[in-house]
Design a protein around this motif. Structure first.
Motif, PDB file in Angstrom:
ATOM      1  N   ALA A 152      19.387   2.147  -9.043  1.00 27.66           N
ATOM      2  CA  ALA A 152      17.429   2.662  -8.798  1.00 27.66           C
ATOM      3  C   ALA A 152      17.517   1.189  -7.328  1.00 27.66           C
ATOM      4  O   ALA A 152      17.231   1.702  -6.326  1.00 27.66           O
ATOM      5  CB  ALA A 152      17.576   0.743  -9.906  1.00 27.66           C
ATOM      6  N   ASN A 153      19.049   0.886  -6.780  1.00 25.08           N
ATOM      7  CA  ASN A 153      19.625  -0.090  -5.804  1.00 25.08           C
ATOM      8  C   ASN A 153      19.380   1.069  -4.260  1.00 25.08           C
ATOM      9  O   ASN A 153      18.249   0.921  -3.684  1.00 25.08           O
ATOM     10  CB  ASN A 153      20.417  -0.975  -5.416  1.00 25.08           C
ATOM     11  CG  ASN A 153      20.095  -2.189  -6.508  1.00 25.08           C
ATOM     12  OD1 ASN A 153      19.002  -2.496  -6.984  1.00 25.08           O
ATOM     13  ND2 ASN A 153      21.028  -3.190  -6.227  1.00 25.08           N
ATOM     14  N   LEU A 154      19.882   2.317  -4.975  1.00 26.77           N
ATOM     15  CA  LEU A 154      20.193   3.134  -4.194  1.00 26.77           C
ATOM     16  C   LEU A 154      18.950   4.047  -3.474  1.00 26.77           C
ATOM     17  O   LEU A 154      18.919   4.446  -2.428  1.00 26.77           O
ATOM     18  CB  LEU A 154      21.205   3.692  -4.136  1.00 26.77           C
ATOM     19  CG  LEU A 154      22.757   3.403  -4.015  1.00 26.77           C
ATOM     20  CD1 LEU A 154      23.979   4.394  -4.292  1.00 26.77           C
ATOM     21  CD2 LEU A 154      22.771   2.869  -2.696  1.00 26.77           C
ATOM     22  N   LEU A 155      17.893   4.456  -4.855  1.00 20.64           N
ATOM     23  CA  LEU A 155      16.779   5.100  -4.528  1.00 20.64           C
ATOM     24  C   LEU A 155      15.965   4.440  -4.161  1.00 20.64           C
ATOM     25  O   LEU A 155      15.293   4.565  -3.046  1.00 20.64           O
ATOM     26  CB  LEU A 155      16.592   5.436  -5.873  1.00 20.64           C
ATOM     27  CG  LEU A 155      17.082   6.445  -6.196  1.00 20.64           C
ATOM     28  CD1 LEU A 155      15.966   6.817  -7.672  1.00 20.64           C
ATOM     29  CD2 LEU A 155      16.150   7.662  -5.432  1.00 20.64           C
ATOM     30  N   ASP A 156      15.724   2.744  -4.183  1.00 21.86           N
ATOM     31  CA  ASP A 156      15.022   2.451  -3.889  1.00 21.86           C
ATOM     32  C   ASP A 156      15.333   2.056  -2.030  1.00 21.86           C
ATOM     33  O   ASP A 156      13.949   1.856  -1.397  1.00 21.86           O
ATOM     34  CB  ASP A 156      15.327   0.914  -4.092  1.00 21.86           C
ATOM     35  CG  ASP A 156      14.455  -0.712  -3.865  1.00 21.86           C
ATOM     36  OD1 ASP A 156      13.041   0.136  -3.866  1.00 21.86           O
ATOM     37  OD2 ASP A 156      14.918  -0.803  -3.311  1.00 21.86           O
ATOM     38  N   ASN A 157      16.558   2.420  -2.115  1.00 22.58           N
ATOM     39  CA  ASN A 157      16.908   1.566  -0.347  1.00 22.58           C
ATOM     40  C   ASN A 157      15.950   3.208   0.397  1.00 22.58           C
ATOM     41  O   ASN A 157      15.361   3.312   1.126  1.00 22.58           O
ATOM     42  CB  ASN A 157      17.820   1.848  -0.114  1.00 22.58           C
ATOM     43  CG  ASN A 157      18.136   0.537   0.082  1.00 22.58           C
ATOM     44  OD1 ASN A 157      17.892  -0.665  -0.482  1.00 22.58           O
ATOM     45  ND2 ASN A 157      19.674  -0.556   0.129  1.00 22.58           N
ATOM     46  N   ALA A 158      16.358   4.320  -0.238  1.00 26.43           N
ATOM     47  CA  ALA A 158      16.444   5.387   0.551  1.00 26.43           C
ATOM     48  C   ALA A 158      14.555   6.043   0.455  1.00 26.43           C
ATOM     49  O   ALA A 158      13.774   6.581   1.164  1.00 26.43           O
ATOM     50  CB  ALA A 158      16.409   6.388  -0.118  1.00 26.43           C
ATOM     51  N   ILE A 159      13.739   5.397  -0.638  1.00 23.27           N
ATOM     52  CA  ILE A 159      12.440   5.225  -0.277  1.00 23.27           C
ATOM     53  C   ILE A 159      11.505   4.309   0.319  1.00 23.27           C
ATOM     54  O   ILE A 159      10.867   4.667   1.554  1.00 23.27           O
ATOM     55  CB  ILE A 159      11.375   5.009  -2.050  1.00 23.27           C
ATOM     56  CG1 ILE A 159      12.284   6.105  -2.938  1.00 23.27           C
ATOM     57  CG2 ILE A 159      10.365   4.811  -2.080  1.00 23.27           C
ATOM     58  CD1 ILE A 159      11.967   5.870  -4.438  1.00 23.27           C
ATOM     59  N   LYS A 160      12.052   2.940   0.175  1.00 21.66           N
ATOM     60  CA  LYS A 160      12.056   2.194   0.891  1.00 21.66           C
ATOM     61  C   LYS A 160      12.755   2.755   2.904  1.00 21.66           C
ATOM     62  O   LYS A 160      11.177   2.234   3.656  1.00 21.66           O
ATOM     63  CB  LYS A 160      12.349   0.725   1.032  1.00 21.66           C
ATOM     64  CG  LYS A 160      11.774   0.012  -0.064  1.00 21.66           C
ATOM     65  CD  LYS A 160      12.123  -1.902   0.555  1.00 21.66           C
ATOM     66  CE  LYS A 160      13.791  -1.624  -0.285  1.00 21.66           C
ATOM     67  NZ  LYS A 160      14.153  -2.991  -0.156  1.00 21.66           N
ATOM     68  N   TYR A 161      13.635   3.096   2.994  1.00 22.12           N
ATOM     69  CA  TYR A 161      13.670   2.993   4.181  1.00 22.12           C
ATOM     70  C   TYR A 161      13.642   4.856   5.082  1.00 22.12           C
ATOM     71  O   TYR A 161      13.976   4.338   6.323  1.00 22.12           O
ATOM     72  CB  TYR A 161      14.978   2.746   4.451  1.00 22.12           C
ATOM     73  CG  TYR A 161      15.230   1.233   4.078  1.00 22.12           C
ATOM     74  CD1 TYR A 161      14.615   0.009   4.640  1.00 22.12           C
ATOM     75  CD2 TYR A 161      15.674   0.862   3.193  1.00 22.12           C
ATOM     76  CE1 TYR A 161      14.145  -1.343   4.813  1.00 22.12           C
ATOM     77  CE2 TYR A 161      15.608  -0.537   2.758  1.00 22.12           C
ATOM     78  CZ  TYR A 161      14.894  -1.247   3.580  1.00 22.12           C
ATOM     79  OH  TYR A 161      15.145  -2.862   2.884  1.00 22.12           O
TER      80      TYR A 161
ATOM     81  N   LEU B  73      19.727  -7.660  -0.703  1.00 23.92           N
ATOM     82  CA  LEU B  73      21.188  -8.369  -1.442  1.00 23.92           C
ATOM     83  C   LEU B  73      21.050  -6.413  -2.194  1.00 23.92           C
ATOM     84  O   LEU B  73      22.267  -6.450  -3.414  1.00 23.92           O
ATOM     85  CB  LEU B  73      20.867  -9.421  -2.429  1.00 23.92           C
ATOM     86  CG  LEU B  73      20.641 -10.595  -1.901  1.00 23.92           C
ATOM     87  CD1 LEU B  73      19.775 -11.629  -3.008  1.00 23.92           C
ATOM     88  CD2 LEU B  73      21.783 -10.802  -1.355  1.00 23.92           C
ATOM     89  N   GLY B  74      20.661  -6.017  -2.167  1.00 27.05           N
ATOM     90  CA  GLY B  74      20.615  -4.794  -2.750  1.00 27.05           C
ATOM     91  C   GLY B  74      22.653  -4.143  -3.078  1.00 27.05           C
ATOM     92  O   GLY B  74      22.611  -3.899  -3.643  1.00 27.05           O
ATOM     93  N   LEU B  75      22.677  -3.701  -1.615  1.00 22.45           N
ATOM     94  CA  LEU B  75      23.509  -2.665  -1.722  1.00 22.45           C
ATOM     95  C   LEU B  75      24.989  -3.808  -1.643  1.00 22.45           C
ATOM     96  O   LEU B  75      25.627  -3.515  -2.134  1.00 22.45           O
ATOM     97  CB  LEU B  75      23.773  -2.542   0.023  1.00 22.45           C
ATOM     98  CG  LEU B  75      22.786  -1.658   0.322  1.00 22.45           C
ATOM     99  CD1 LEU B  75      23.321  -1.241   1.894  1.00 22.45           C
ATOM    100  CD2 LEU B  75      23.315   0.175   0.036  1.00 22.45           C
TER     101      LEU B  75
END
Ligand SMILES: Nc1ncnc2c1ncn2[C@@H]1O[C@H](COP(=O)(O)OP(=O)(O)OP(=O)(O)O)[C@@H](O)[C@H]1O
Ligand SMILES: [Mg+2]
Length: 435
Positions: free
Chosen positions: A320-329, A398-400
């Motif tokens: 979820a954290n990796l996907l969240d970043n891909a979507i956000k950035y 904090l995600g990564l």
């Protein structure tokens, strides 16, 4: 004979008067020149002096006026020099590590507040030997003073063998001694490093919490004051307050989960997990958000895949954290790829997992990418490439860090590739238990 109508006695008297006047004028001029010279000398020596009075007009205009201009300029330069020096001194004083200026005779000629406090220096100058005695450091100082060499030396002060310092030594010049060396010390004792990390962490966390808290307080004040009785403003402000509160909650949840993962770091997961359905489930859950951000989510999962020893909740959080970043950035790239596959021998990019049988889970976006200088620091807590933007879209930084700690606990590894203008790829490597 009469010259110009003057009789010889009258002529003689005229010459005598003229000669006396000329002599007087010459003397006066010499005195003025001496006074001028003394004045200029005084300025050269002390930077000040009083201008001679009753100067001849020529001397006044051609000498005194330019000297006055020069003096003014000198004073301005001096003032500027003093300001710069004060600024530098306050900067060096504010520096948290001890800084010492040591001359060719190994005397400490100047030092900052941290040096006075940490090394117990009451006054300078004093011999360096009285504070630190270490042969490696002495050699480094000599090399800096004689050959202008920079170096770094680690040493333990004999008075306290539990402490360890790292000293950076380089050449410097002083007004008094010309050749000198500057010494910057940093304590590297393990306990001090841990203490420093802890206080950095607390400072960062408090800062992150203070930001939403400050806006909440501001919104409450406005609601009680100017916006009282305005139902439209109230609805809008409550919405904003809910956002800020949610941000604080996210931050605290992330901090708690980070500390839980760290606590469990020495106990590797024992449950066996099929990763494919988990990855698919997270991707399905986030696909609408990706679509709304303008990116299509493509999931490719190789079949069959070996099971791995992994904690389901933590794997869920990682994907979820990796996907969240891909979507956000990275959604601007229009496409996000998620892939999961098995490699019999992981390549060097897999870090400690290299050479082993491993699962590779990658999330790739085609967004703006990340400047290379930021890549090594991305997994640090609270580190963000664009602080303002990340905060604006609700990131806590904090995600990564969570992803890294999850992988550490799983004896895995996170590899990051990114190219500006082309996008980023984050891959999680998980070792497959042999046998
Ligand atoms: N796919 C990506 N493309 C571009 N930049 C990224 C990408 N992933 C992460 N980053 C950068 O790395 C930073 C750190 O990411 P991280 O996930 O740790 O924190 P965050 O997304 O800001 O906050 P959080 O994940 O805690 O909500 C981000 O702020 C962003 O600047
Ligand atoms: Mg993130």
């Amino acid at each position: 004979m009469a010259l110009l109508g003057l009789s010889p006695p009258g002529l003689a008297a005229g010459f005598a008067t003229a000669a006396v006047t000329a002599l007087w004028a010459a003397r006066r001029r010499r005195r003025m020149l001496e006074e001028l010279a003394a004045w200029i000398d005084g300025i050269a020596e002390t930077g000040r002096g009083s201008r001679p009075e009753d100067l001849e007009e020529g001397l006044d205009r051609q000498v005194a006026a330019p000297v006055l201009r020069l003096t003014r300029r000198l004073r301005r330069a001096e003032r500027r020099g003093r300001t710069v020096r004060h600024l530098l001194e306050s900067l060096i004083d504010a520096f948290p590590d001890p800084v010492l200026l040591v001359d060719g005779g190994r005397e400490v000629v100047r030092c900052n507040a941290a040096a006075r406090e940490e090394l117990g220096i009451a006054a300078t100058p004093l011999p360096l030997d009285a504070v630190i005695r270490d042969p490696g450091l002495t050699a480094a100082l000599d090399a800096a003073i004689r050959e202008g060499r920079h170096s770094q030396v680690d040493f333990t002060p004999p008075a306290d063998p539990r402490r360890r310092f790292s000293a950076r030594v380089g050449p410097a010049e002083t007004e008094e001694t010309e050749r000198a060396a500057v010494l910057v010390l940093r304590e590297v004792s393990e306990q001090v490093v841990i203490e420093r990390m802890r206080s950095d962490f607390i400072a960062n966390a408090s800062h992150e919490i203070r930001t939403p808290l400050t806006s909440l307080v501001g919104l409450i004040e406005t609601l009680r004051g100017p916006a009282r009785g305005d139902p439209e403003a109230r609805a809008e402000f409550l919405e904003l307050m809910a956002e800020e509160a949610a941000r604080m909650q996210r931050l605290i949840d992330d901090l708690l989960s980070l500390s839980r993962i760290e606590l469990a770091a020495s106990a590797p997961p024992t449950e066996t997990l099929a990763l494919a359905p988990l990855v698919r489930a997270v991707a399905d859950k986030l696909a609408p958000r990706a679509r709304a951000a303008g990116a299509a989510l493509e999931v490719t999962i190789a079949d069959p895949l070996p099971a791995v020893a992994a904690d389901a909740d933590q794997m869920h959080q990682l994907v979820a954290n990796l996907l969240d970043n891909a979507i956000k950035y990275g959604a601007a790239g229009g496409r996000i790829e998620v892939s999961l596959e098995h490699l019999e021998r992981a390549p060097a990019a897999a870090g400690p997992v290299a050479g082993r049988s491993a699962l590779r889970l990658c999330v790739r976006d085609f967004g703006p990418g990340i400047p290379p200088e930021h890549l090594p620091r991305l997994t640090e807590r609270f580190y963000r490439v664009d602080r303002a933007r990340s905060r604006e879209i609700g990131g806590t930084g904090l995600g990564l860090a969570i992803v890294k700690h999850i992988l550490r606990r799983h004896q895995g590894h996170l590899s990051i590739d990114s190219r500006l203008g082309e996008g980023s790829r984050f891959c999680a490597w998980l070792p497959v238990a042999s046998g």
